[in-house]
Write a protein that holds these residues in place. Structure first.
Motif, PDB file in Angstrom:
ATOM      1  N   GLY A  37       0.824  -1.206   0.000  1.00 22.09           N
ATOM      2  CA  GLY A  37       0.000   0.000   0.000  1.00 22.09           C
ATOM      3  C   GLY A  37       0.855   1.252   0.000  1.00 22.09           C
ATOM      4  N   THR A  38       0.216   2.390   0.236  1.00 25.82           N
ATOM      5  CA  THR A  38       0.898   3.685   0.209  1.00 25.82           C
ATOM      6  C   THR A  38       1.287   4.104   1.619  1.00 25.82           C
ATOM      7  N   HIS A  39       2.509   4.558   1.768  1.00 28.41           N
ATOM      8  CA  HIS A  39       3.030   4.940   3.086  1.00 28.41           C
ATOM      9  C   HIS A  39       3.842   6.230   2.978  1.00 28.41           C
ATOM     10  N   HIS A  40       3.765   7.042   4.020  1.00 28.71           N
ATOM     11  CA  HIS A  40       4.632   8.223   4.130  1.00 28.71           C
ATOM     12  C   HIS A  40       5.734   7.852   5.113  1.00 28.71           C
ATOM     13  N   LEU A  41       6.969   7.787   4.626  1.00 33.55           N
ATOM     14  CA  LEU A  41       8.078   7.269   5.415  1.00 33.55           C
ATOM     15  C   LEU A  41       8.983   8.380   5.928  1.00 33.55           C
ATOM     16  N   ASP A  42       9.460   8.220   7.159  1.00 30.17           N
ATOM     17  CA  ASP A  42      10.477   9.139   7.666  1.00 30.17           C
ATOM     18  C   ASP A  42      11.842   8.682   7.152  1.00 30.17           C
ATOM     19  N   GLY A  43      12.888   9.374   7.536  1.00 31.07           N
ATOM     20  CA  GLY A  43      14.206   9.078   7.005  1.00 31.07           C
ATOM     21  C   GLY A  43      14.698   7.677   7.312  1.00 31.07           C
ATOM     22  N   THR A  44      14.487   7.204   8.542  1.00 28.84           N
ATOM     23  CA  THR A  44      14.969   5.885   8.933  1.00 28.84           C
ATOM     24  C   THR A  44      14.291   4.787   8.121  1.00 28.84           C
ATOM     25  N   LYS A  45      12.963   4.907   7.938  1.00 33.93           N
ATOM     26  CA  LYS A  45      12.238   3.882   7.181  1.00 33.93           C
ATOM     27  C   LYS A  45      12.537   3.976   5.685  1.00 33.93           C
ATOM     28  N   ALA A  46      12.734   5.191   5.189  1.00 30.90           N
ATOM     29  CA  ALA A  46      13.090   5.350   3.777  1.00 30.90           C
ATOM     30  C   ALA A  46      14.446   4.701   3.502  1.00 30.90           C
ATOM     31  N   LEU A  47      15.398   4.876   4.419  1.00 30.85           N
ATOM     32  CA  LEU A  47      16.697   4.239   4.272  1.00 30.85           C
ATOM     33  C   LEU A  47      16.549   2.722   4.321  1.00 30.85           C
ATOM     34  N   ALA A  48      15.736   2.231   5.241  1.00 33.11           N
ATOM     35  CA  ALA A  48      15.513   0.785   5.331  1.00 33.11           C
ATOM     36  C   ALA A  48      14.926   0.248   4.029  1.00 33.11           C
ATOM     37  N   LEU A  49      14.019   1.023   3.416  1.00 33.21           N
ATOM     38  CA  LEU A  49      13.443   0.598   2.136  1.00 33.21           C
ATOM     39  C   LEU A  49      14.522   0.546   1.055  1.00 33.21           C
ATOM     40  N   ALA A  50      15.416   1.524   1.055  1.00 29.95           N
ATOM     41  CA  ALA A  50      16.487   1.556   0.057  1.00 29.95           C
ATOM     42  C   ALA A  50      17.446   0.379   0.224  1.00 29.95           C
ATOM     43  N   ARG A  51      17.539  -0.153   1.435  1.00 31.75           N
ATOM     44  CA  ARG A  51      18.471  -1.247   1.711  1.00 31.75           C
ATOM     45  C   ARG A  51      17.826  -2.623   1.662  1.00 31.75           C
ATOM     46  N   THR A  52      16.504  -2.661   1.526  1.00 32.79           N
ATOM     47  CA  THR A  52      15.781  -3.937   1.569  1.00 32.79           C
ATOM     48  C   THR A  52      16.067  -4.783   0.336  1.00 32.79           C
ATOM     49  N   ARG A  53      16.399  -6.035   0.559  1.00 32.95           N
ATOM     50  CA  ARG A  53      16.553  -6.972  -0.555  1.00 32.95           C
ATOM     51  C   ARG A  53      16.021  -8.350  -0.205  1.00 32.95           C
ATOM     52  N   HIS A  54      16.073  -8.732   1.086  1.00 33.66           N
ATOM     53  CA  HIS A  54      15.685 -10.085   1.470  1.00 33.66           C
ATOM     54  C   HIS A  54      14.179 -10.235   1.691  1.00 33.66           C
ATOM     55  N   GLY A  55      13.470  -9.100   1.742  1.00 33.57           N
ATOM     56  CA  GLY A  55      12.041  -9.199   2.029  1.00 33.57           C
ATOM     57  C   GLY A  55      11.158  -9.073   0.811  1.00 33.57           C
ATOM     58  N   ILE A  56      11.754  -9.024  -0.386  1.00 34.97           N
ATOM     59  CA  ILE A  56      10.955  -8.836  -1.604  1.00 34.97           C
ATOM     60  C   ILE A  56      11.480  -9.706  -2.734  1.00 34.97           C
ATOM     61  N   GLY A  57      10.603 -10.009  -3.694  1.00 36.97           N
ATOM     62  CA  GLY A  57      10.980 -10.686  -4.940  1.00 36.97           C
ATOM     63  C   GLY A  57      11.863 -11.890  -4.729  1.00 36.97           C
ATOM     64  N   ASP A  58      12.946 -11.943  -5.536  1.00 34.80           N
ATOM     65  CA  ASP A  58      13.862 -13.085  -5.442  1.00 34.80           C
ATOM     66  C   ASP A  58      14.966 -12.842  -4.422  1.00 34.80           C
ATOM     67  N   GLN A  59      14.812 -11.803  -3.607  1.00 36.20           N
ATOM     68  CA  GLN A  59      15.749 -11.450  -2.537  1.00 36.20           C
ATOM     69  C   GLN A  59      17.148 -11.115  -3.063  1.00 36.20           C
ATOM     70  N   SER A  60      17.204 -10.639  -4.298  1.00 34.30           N
ATOM     71  CA  SER A  60      18.490 -10.266  -4.877  1.00 34.30           C
ATOM     72  C   SER A  60      18.635  -8.749  -4.894  1.00 34.30           C
ATOM     73  N   ASP A  61      19.808  -8.296  -5.328  1.00 37.80           N
ATOM     74  CA  ASP A  61      20.071  -6.871  -5.424  1.00 37.80           C
ATOM     75  C   ASP A  61      19.209  -6.215  -6.499  1.00 37.80           C
ATOM     76  N   LEU A  62      18.740  -7.015  -7.477  1.00 35.80           N
ATOM     77  CA  LEU A  62      17.939  -6.459  -8.565  1.00 35.80           C
ATOM     78  C   LEU A  62      16.585  -5.967  -8.053  1.00 35.80           C
ATOM     79  N   GLY A  63      15.991  -6.685  -7.096  1.00 34.38           N
ATOM     80  CA  GLY A  63      14.726  -6.242  -6.513  1.00 34.38           C
ATOM     81  C   GLY A  63      14.899  -4.967  -5.717  1.00 34.38           C
ATOM     82  N   ARG A  64      16.016  -4.840  -5.028  1.00 36.32           N
ATOM     83  CA  ARG A  64      16.287  -3.641  -4.235  1.00 36.32           C
ATOM     84  C   ARG A  64      16.422  -2.412  -5.136  1.00 36.32           C
ATOM     85  N   ILE A  65      16.995  -2.603  -6.319  1.00 37.59           N
ATOM     86  CA  ILE A  65      17.179  -1.478  -7.234  1.00 37.59           C
ATOM     87  C   ILE A  65      15.843  -0.855  -7.596  1.00 37.59           C
TER      88      ILE A  65
END
Length: 360
Positions: A236-264
């Motif tokens: 869904g849609t979320h308004h993120l603060d800096g800490t959560k936005a950074l966590a989203l930018a670093r996320t790779r294991h919680g989405i898709g095939d858990q690779s760097d390509l999903g994080r991009i």
């Protein structure tokens, strides 16, 4: 004929003691007001001067041009400015290629708290080549997967000497072994595109910048649960603060095939969200917020020497005033799984070369 020292209308002769005291008080008030206004002006100018000095001192830089010399791709040719010589200095409008790296720096307590780890050093966690079209109304953001296997060229060391050429090396090792200079040289070697500028931002800086802007709004298509980035987010849609936005930018294991390509994909979404937030936040109407944004940004930046002053950064920023998320295209360098290692990727040719050719 007057029988006293005054004329018939009271306009001459000695003045009454009360009137003299009243004029004396008014004179003192005017002098005090003038002094107060003068002090306020001096304080204001001193404050502005200190703010400029402080923001300017924040910026760290690396002399990449001197380190790499002339053994580089040619600079792109731009159309001469239409402004006459007598015109005030116009904003730059030529095409530009900027290498932007997000480093997972371990320096400082806040970077460690945000996930930089406890060991020394840093890696290029995110790499993007931002191409600004001539006129700077459109941009293309090309993400380079950090797990891409490349030929890492020999790079000059700051302490003297140079690194060895390395074949089949992961792209993000260039920064680890040779810092910004080697990162730029590696990108130029694999793309044959001249990097006109270099900008690096660390964990803490990215989070602080998002907070200074008031957060960012993103929409996720799936639930995210990543123990490594510590992000729990429903679809869904979320308004993120800096800490959560950074966590989203670093996320790779919680989405898709858990690779760097999903994080991009998430990182590219954040780029557009930041552009949208800048568009909706009229910084010029809030000097306090404008200063917070400038302080957060300059405090976290390492640039090449061509952007190492507040004046140069302001000129670049002002030249991008017509740029928006709608006129910014985000793509990833075409890659395929590496034959030698399914957990790594290599450039998919000829598509990758054709993409870089379009940015020259």
């Amino acid at each position: 004929m007057s029988v006293s020292g005054e004329d018939e209308h009271g306009g001459g002769g000695a003045e009454t003691p009360g009137a003299g005291r009243q004029r004396s008080r008014r004179a003192r008030l005017f002098r005090a007001a003038g002094i107060a206004l003068g002090c306020a002006l001096v304080v204001s100018l001193a404050g502005a001067g200190w703010a400029y000095w402080h923001l300017n001192q924040n910026i760290k830089s690396v002399d990449i041009d001197s380190a790499l010399g002339d053994d580089r791709p040619a600079k792109s040719m731009t159309t001469p400015s239409p402004y006459g010589a007598a015109s005030p200095s116009p904003l730059p409008s030529g095409a530009l290629n900027i290498l932007v790296l997000g480093s997972d720096s371990r320096d400082g307590k806040r970077n460690k708290e945000l996930g930089g780890g406890s060991s020394g050093g840093a890696r290029s966690d995110t790499a993007m080549v931002i191409h600004l079209d001539e006129g700077r109304t459109k941009a293309t953001v090309v993400s380079i997967p950090r797990d891409t296997l490349v030929t890492r060229p020999s790079c000059p060391r700051e302490s003297g000497g140079s690194t060895s050429v390395s074949y089949g090396a992961m792209f993000n090792t260039a920064y680890s072994v040779g810092g910004p200079v080697c990162a730029v040289k590696t990108v130029e070697s694999m793309t044959n595109v001249r990097m006109d500028h270099y900008i690096e931002i660390d964990f803490a800086g990215f989070a602080d910048l998002v907070d200074a802007l008031g957060g960012v709004t993103v929409t996720t298509d799936e639930d995210i649960s990543d123990e490594d980035s510590h992000l729990e987010l429903d679809a869904g849609t979320h308004h993120l603060d800096g800490t959560k936005a950074l966590a989203l930018a670093r996320t790779r294991h919680g989405i898709g095939d858990q690779s760097d390509l999903g994080r991009i994909g998430l990182q590219q979404q954040l780029v557009k969200a930041l552009l949208d937030q800048v568009d909706t936040t009229n910084l010029l109407t809030s000097p306090t917020r404008l200063y917070r944004v400038a302080d957060a940004l300059t405090d976290s930046l390492t640039t090449d020497t061509g952007l190492n002053s507040l004046t140069e950064l302001m000129s670049l920023g002002q030249s991008l005033k017509s740029l928006s998320s709608a006129t910014t295209e985000t793509v990833m360098m075409p890659v395929v799984p590496a034959p030698s290692d399914p957990n790594r990727v290599v450039a998919n040719e000829p598509e990758a070369s054709e993409l870089w050719e379009s940015l020259r």
